[in-house]
Motif scaffolding. Sequence first.
Motif, PDB file in Angstrom:
ATOM      1  N   ARG A  97       0.802  -1.229   0.000  1.00 32.76           N
ATOM      2  CA  ARG A  97       0.000   0.000   0.000  1.00 32.76           C
ATOM      3  C   ARG A  97       0.835   1.279   0.000  1.00 32.76           C
ATOM      4  N   HIS A  98       2.112   1.192   0.348  1.00 32.83           N
ATOM      5  CA  HIS A  98       2.965   2.385   0.377  1.00 32.83           C
ATOM      6  C   HIS A  98       3.535   2.713  -1.006  1.00 32.83           C
ATOM      7  N   SER A  99       3.351   1.819  -1.966  1.00 29.18           N
ATOM      8  CA  SER A  99       3.936   2.030  -3.300  1.00 29.18           C
ATOM      9  C   SER A  99       3.194   3.090  -4.103  1.00 29.18           C
ATOM     10  N   GLY A 100       1.956   3.432  -3.686  1.00 29.90           N
ATOM     11  CA  GLY A 100       1.178   4.411  -4.430  1.00 29.90           C
ATOM     12  C   GLY A 100       1.853   5.759  -4.502  1.00 29.90           C
ATOM     13  N   LEU A 101       2.462   6.197  -3.386  1.00 32.18           N
ATOM     14  CA  LEU A 101       3.166   7.480  -3.359  1.00 32.18           C
ATOM     15  C   LEU A 101       4.356   7.455  -4.317  1.00 32.18           C
ATOM     16  N   GLN A 102       5.084   6.354  -4.339  1.00 34.54           N
ATOM     17  CA  GLN A 102       6.227   6.224  -5.243  1.00 34.54           C
ATOM     18  C   GLN A 102       5.779   6.252  -6.706  1.00 34.54           C
ATOM     19  N   LEU A 103       4.591   5.664  -6.962  1.00 33.94           N
ATOM     20  CA  LEU A 103       4.074   5.657  -8.336  1.00 33.94           C
ATOM     21  C   LEU A 103       3.810   7.081  -8.812  1.00 33.94           C
ATOM     22  N   GLY A 104       3.203   7.903  -7.958  1.00 32.97           N
ATOM     23  CA  GLY A 104       2.937   9.285  -8.322  1.00 32.97           C
ATOM     24  C   GLY A 104       4.214  10.058  -8.600  1.00 32.97           C
ATOM     25  N   GLN A 105       5.244   9.823  -7.783  1.00 38.74           N
ATOM     26  CA  GLN A 105       6.526  10.505  -7.989  1.00 38.74           C
ATOM     27  C   GLN A 105       7.189  10.047  -9.282  1.00 38.74           C
ATOM     28  N   ALA A 106       7.068   8.772  -9.597  1.00 37.89           N
ATOM     29  CA  ALA A 106       7.696   8.228 -10.807  1.00 37.89           C
ATOM     30  C   ALA A 106       7.051   8.785 -12.071  1.00 37.89           C
ATOM     31  N   LEU A 107       5.725   8.920 -12.047  1.00 39.07           N
ATOM     32  CA  LEU A 107       5.006   9.369 -13.253  1.00 39.07           C
ATOM     33  C   LEU A 107       5.093  10.880 -13.431  1.00 39.07           C
ATOM     34  N   GLY A 108       5.176  11.632 -12.342  1.00 36.88           N
ATOM     35  CA  GLY A 108       5.191  13.081 -12.451  1.00 36.88           C
ATOM     36  C   GLY A 108       3.832  13.598 -12.891  1.00 36.88           C
ATOM     37  N   SER A 109       3.815  14.773 -13.478  1.00 36.49           N
ATOM     38  CA  SER A 109       2.562  15.371 -13.951  1.00 36.49           C
ATOM     39  C   SER A 109       2.735  15.825 -15.395  1.00 36.49           C
ATOM     40  N   GLY A 110       1.607  16.020 -16.082  1.00 39.36           N
ATOM     41  CA  GLY A 110       1.644  16.443 -17.480  1.00 39.36           C
ATOM     42  C   GLY A 110       1.953  15.279 -18.403  1.00 39.36           C
ATOM     43  N   ASN A 111       2.431  15.592 -19.601  1.00 42.00           N
ATOM     44  CA  ASN A 111       2.783  14.584 -20.612  1.00 42.00           C
ATOM     45  C   ASN A 111       1.616  13.674 -20.969  1.00 42.00           C
ATOM     46  N   GLY A 112       0.385  14.150 -20.788  1.00 42.89           N
ATOM     47  CA  GLY A 112      -0.787  13.358 -21.164  1.00 42.89           C
ATOM     48  C   GLY A 112      -1.046  12.178 -20.261  1.00 42.89           C
ATOM     49  N   ILE A 113      -0.508  12.196 -19.018  1.00 41.40           N
ATOM     50  CA  ILE A 113      -0.652  11.064 -18.091  1.00 41.40           C
ATOM     51  C   ILE A 113      -1.548  11.458 -16.923  1.00 41.40           C
ATOM     52  N   GLN A 114      -2.520  10.597 -16.627  1.00 41.35           N
ATOM     53  CA  GLN A 114      -3.354  10.744 -15.430  1.00 41.35           C
ATOM     54  C   GLN A 114      -3.457   9.376 -14.765  1.00 41.35           C
ATOM     55  N   TRP A 115      -3.588   9.357 -13.453  1.00 41.40           N
ATOM     56  CA  TRP A 115      -3.726   8.068 -12.784  1.00 41.40           C
ATOM     57  C   TRP A 115      -4.692   8.164 -11.632  1.00 41.40           C
ATOM     58  N   GLU A 116      -5.256   6.990 -11.271  1.00 42.44           N
ATOM     59  CA  GLU A 116      -6.248   6.926 -10.208  1.00 42.44           C
ATOM     60  C   GLU A 116      -6.082   5.625  -9.424  1.00 42.44           C
ATOM     61  N   HIS A 117      -6.410   5.681  -8.133  1.00 52.05           N
ATOM     62  CA  HIS A 117      -6.413   4.490  -7.284  1.00 52.05           C
ATOM     63  C   HIS A 117      -7.759   3.777  -7.439  1.00 52.05           C
ATOM     64  N   LEU A 118      -7.729   2.506  -7.785  1.00 47.33           N
ATOM     65  CA  LEU A 118      -8.950   1.704  -7.781  1.00 47.33           C
ATOM     66  C   LEU A 118      -9.169   1.080  -6.413  1.00 47.33           C
ATOM     67  N   ASP A 119      -8.086   0.715  -5.749  1.00 45.63           N
ATOM     68  CA  ASP A 119      -8.101   0.286  -4.354  1.00 45.63           C
ATOM     69  C   ASP A 119      -6.687   0.494  -3.807  1.00 45.63           C
ATOM     70  N   GLU A 120      -6.402  -0.009  -2.631  1.00 48.45           N
ATOM     71  CA  GLU A 120      -5.108   0.252  -1.996  1.00 48.45           C
ATOM     72  C   GLU A 120      -3.933  -0.303  -2.799  1.00 48.45           C
ATOM     73  N   LEU A 121      -4.175  -1.389  -3.548  1.00 47.86           N
ATOM     74  CA  LEU A 121      -3.071  -2.055  -4.238  1.00 47.86           C
ATOM     75  C   LEU A 121      -3.201  -2.007  -5.756  1.00 47.86           C
ATOM     76  N   THR A 122      -4.189  -1.277  -6.267  1.00 49.35           N
ATOM     77  CA  THR A 122      -4.406  -1.248  -7.718  1.00 49.35           C
ATOM     78  C   THR A 122      -4.565   0.186  -8.202  1.00 49.35           C
TER      79      THR A 122
END
Length: 347
Positions: free
Chosen positions: A275-300
């Motif tokens: 469940r702690h990997s979500g924060l790392q995912l946001g940092q890895a993807l950054g913002s812009g560049n046509g990318i958006q992301w959403e949590h479906l649950d704690e691990l997805t």
Amino acid sequence: MPIFSRLPGHEGVTVPIIEARNLRKEFRVFKRREGVWGAVRDLFHRDYVTLAAVDGINLNVEEGEFLGYIGPNGAGKSTTIKMMTGILVPTSGEIVAAGLDPYRDRTRYTKTIGVVFGQRTQLWWDIAVIESFKLLRRIYDVSTEDFRQRLGLFGELLGLDELLHTPVRKLSLGQRMRCDIAAALLHYPRIVFLDEPTIGLDVVAKDRIREFLKEINRTMKTTILLTTHDLSDIEELCRRIAIIDRGRLLYDGTLDGLRRRLGRFNQILVHLHDRHSGLQLGQALGSGNGIQWEHLDELTCRIHYNREQVSSAEIIRKIVNQVPVRDIFIEEQPIEEIIKTIYSRGL
């Protein structure tokens, strides 16, 4: 002389089984005035407006095709089907189906087609299903041997044996639809028109009907034209789709072609290690560049991206290099979203 006649010197050219050219259907609609005094005035003088339900459609269907004909409510789908089946007469334009004019040659034409309207039944309400089938056998002049063989085949594929001696009024919606589809095919028509055949059905009933239609189309080379709001029917059954809106044809081609044309967005489904990997995912993807992301649950998480701006390989590289993950799946943009875009903004 029909405009679709084979031209001299083109005897080897294959003529589509359904040809519609510049097809138009207008309705004269009474325009009501508002209020009590408006209603009184309407008693003495009425205003009418002319609406084009179908506006200049050109459409060819080859023999053996399974065509999905889709559009929002009021787009003109059912009006088109009613003209192709001979129920309505076009205001202008021309239809030739199975070499006949559906309206002028109605008696001969009806022996070459089968029709299923999801909201209506062609079976007699108070008698057993088998009695309706026997009446249809006589109407379509099907031989006793052919009738026996077809009933056996349809009974096996659709599971009709236990329903044959039940009055139609006692059938569930799914059972009735299976019987209606069998009734439409008893005379082995060359063309079958299906208008919302799976409306209101559960997943099991839909799957059974879909498998049956695929088998009939494959083995009998029956031409099938399907109208539906259930896009999973389209994806399961149709090699080609035609999209209509406000009476005009917006798209005619394959589903893959539509995705290539409008499906700019893809999705990546990421199953995180913890469940702690979500924060790392946001940092890895950054913002812009046509990318958006959403949590479906704690691990997805689901990542949406514009493939014209960034590649899936680049996104996956960023993720696996910086985030502990359990699994990654690449998904195409759902066809529902693409169709919704067409309805709202056009092509």
